[in-house]
Design a protein around this motif. Structure first.
Motif, PDB file in Angstrom:
ATOM      1  N   CYS A   1      51.721  -5.383   7.297  1.00  0.00           N
ATOM      2  CA  CYS A   1      50.833  -5.705   6.171  1.00  0.00           C
ATOM      3  C   CYS A   1      51.121  -4.875   4.932  1.00  0.00           C
ATOM      4  O   CYS A   1      50.938  -5.345   3.805  1.00  0.00           O
ATOM      5  N   HIS A   2      51.586  -3.647   5.142  1.00  0.00           N
ATOM      6  CA  HIS A   2      51.717  -2.727   4.011  1.00  0.00           C
ATOM      7  C   HIS A   2      53.157  -2.301   3.758  1.00  0.00           C
ATOM      8  O   HIS A   2      53.396  -1.359   2.996  1.00  0.00           O
ATOM      9  N   ARG A   3      54.105  -3.015   4.399  1.00  0.00           N
ATOM     10  CA  ARG A   3      55.530  -2.739   4.214  1.00  0.00           C
ATOM     11  C   ARG A   3      55.792  -1.236   4.335  1.00  0.00           C
ATOM     12  O   ARG A   3      56.372  -0.604   3.452  1.00  0.00           O
ATOM     13  N   SER A   4      55.324  -0.709   5.438  1.00  0.00           N
ATOM     14  CA  SER A   4      55.332   0.732   5.654  1.00  0.00           C
ATOM     15  C   SER A   4      56.029   1.072   6.960  1.00  0.00           C
ATOM     16  O   SER A   4      56.266   0.214   7.804  1.00  0.00           O
ATOM     17  N   SER A   5      56.351   2.333   7.112  1.00  0.00           N
ATOM     18  CA  SER A   5      56.863   2.849   8.385  1.00  0.00           C
ATOM     19  C   SER A   5      55.940   3.945   8.908  1.00  0.00           C
ATOM     20  O   SER A   5      56.315   4.713   9.789  1.00  0.00           O
ATOM     21  N   ASP A   6      54.727   4.008   8.349  1.00  0.00           N
ATOM     22  CA  ASP A   6      53.783   5.066   8.704  1.00  0.00           C
ATOM     23  C   ASP A   6      52.719   4.603   9.686  1.00  0.00           C
ATOM     24  O   ASP A   6      51.682   5.252   9.846  1.00  0.00           O
TER      25      ASP A   6
END
Length: 298
Positions: free
Chosen positions: A32-37
């Motif tokens: 959803c947030h184009r993240s790797s966290d």
């Protein structure tokens, strides 16, 4: 992927340490947030959930399925349960009647409640507005005037008595607007609530019996954005600014004060939709789904 059958076998503590659930939650956050966290998000938020469970017996007794849905919505929205002064989200318990109108059987559930601050974040992310300041309080003794649609406010803060509150909204077309409300206007919203709501901590816990700052901020945001498109939410999420139920109002005020809350049971759940489409839909869980079917999908 976890199914409803899996969740019905789990306790809340089991869910929070389940590796499949944690991987699913992290994956949703990352997507959803184009993240790797996502992994860090899961570790932090499950820690905060444990505190909610310890502080509130109703949340501790909520169904695992409802907690799963609330946390999936949390990951989708990218908010946090961190108990700070300007918290963006929190968990609130709801009693849901799974019986009939004549033979009520109460089941304890939990919903994700998005605070006024969280709502502002979501409106900016969704592109509804470019930016909005947090609601600003005007106190007795401040210099305050509105001329040609613009506000001139010089804070003196020689008193804790609130006289007005306002918000500055900036739009993508380069225009902006101020929405302001006198304490008298805020109290007209209180007058529309039932007697029990009017006596709640949220409406009476401020200086001299005024509404709390959290309640005033919530009403300013609710009525400032009344003509804007609605936010798209999952079935397990409510906006504090939309929810006129006393339990959720008091939960927010007390969460802001760091106090756990325990109110009477209610038999209502709010659901919001938004006209504006997003790339990924919120999580909606169908409890009548077949046990072998994954309980959420994009």
């Amino acid at each position: 992927m976890i199914t409803i059958a899996d969740l019905k076998k789990m306790s809340l503590p089991d869910l929070l340490v389940n590796s499949e659930f944690k991987a699913q939650l992290a994956s949703l956050y990352n997507t959803c947030h184009r993240s790797s966290d996502g992994g860090s998000f899961v570790d932090k938020e499950t820690f905060y959930v444990k505190k909610f469970i310890l502080d509130d017996k109703k949340i501790a007794n909520a169904t695992t399925l409802s907690m799963f849905a609330a946390l999936m919505d949390l990951a989708y929205h990218g908010l946090s349960l961190e108990p700070v002064s300007k918290a963006t989200a929190y968990l609130t318990p709801r009693s849901h009647n799974i019986g009939t109108r004549d033979n009520k059987i109460w089941e304890q559930r939990v919903l994700l409640s998005i605070s006024a601050y969280g709502e502002l974040q979501l409106r900016m992310r969704s592109g509804i507005i470019k930016y909005a300041d947090n609601p600003i309080m005007v106190y007795e003794g401040d210099i305050f005037e509105k001329v040609n649609g613009k506000i001139n406010h010089i804070s003196k803060h020689i008193s804790d008595v609130i006289t007005h509150a306002y918000i500055h909204i900036k739009k993508y077309d380069g225009t902006s607007e101020y929405k302001d409300f006198s304490i008298g206007e805020i109290l007209t919203f209180k007058a529309k609530a039932d007697e029990a709501q009017q006596k709640s901590l949220a409406w009476t816990g401020g200086v001299g019996g005024q509404p709390t700052r959290g309640m005033i901020e919530a009403k300013v945001i609710k009525h400032s954005f009344s003509t804007y498109p609605r936010l798209r939410l999952g079935n397990s999420t409510i906006l504090m600014t939309d929810d006129m139920d006393m339990e959720a109002d008091a939960a927010y005020a007390q969460a802001m004060a760091g106090i756990s809350q325990d109110e009477d049971e209610e038999d209502n759940t709010l659901d919001s939709t938004e006209e504006k489409k997003e790339k990924i839909a919120p999580i909606n869980i169908d409890e009548n789904n077949q046990n072998n079917i994954p309980i959420f999908k994009f």
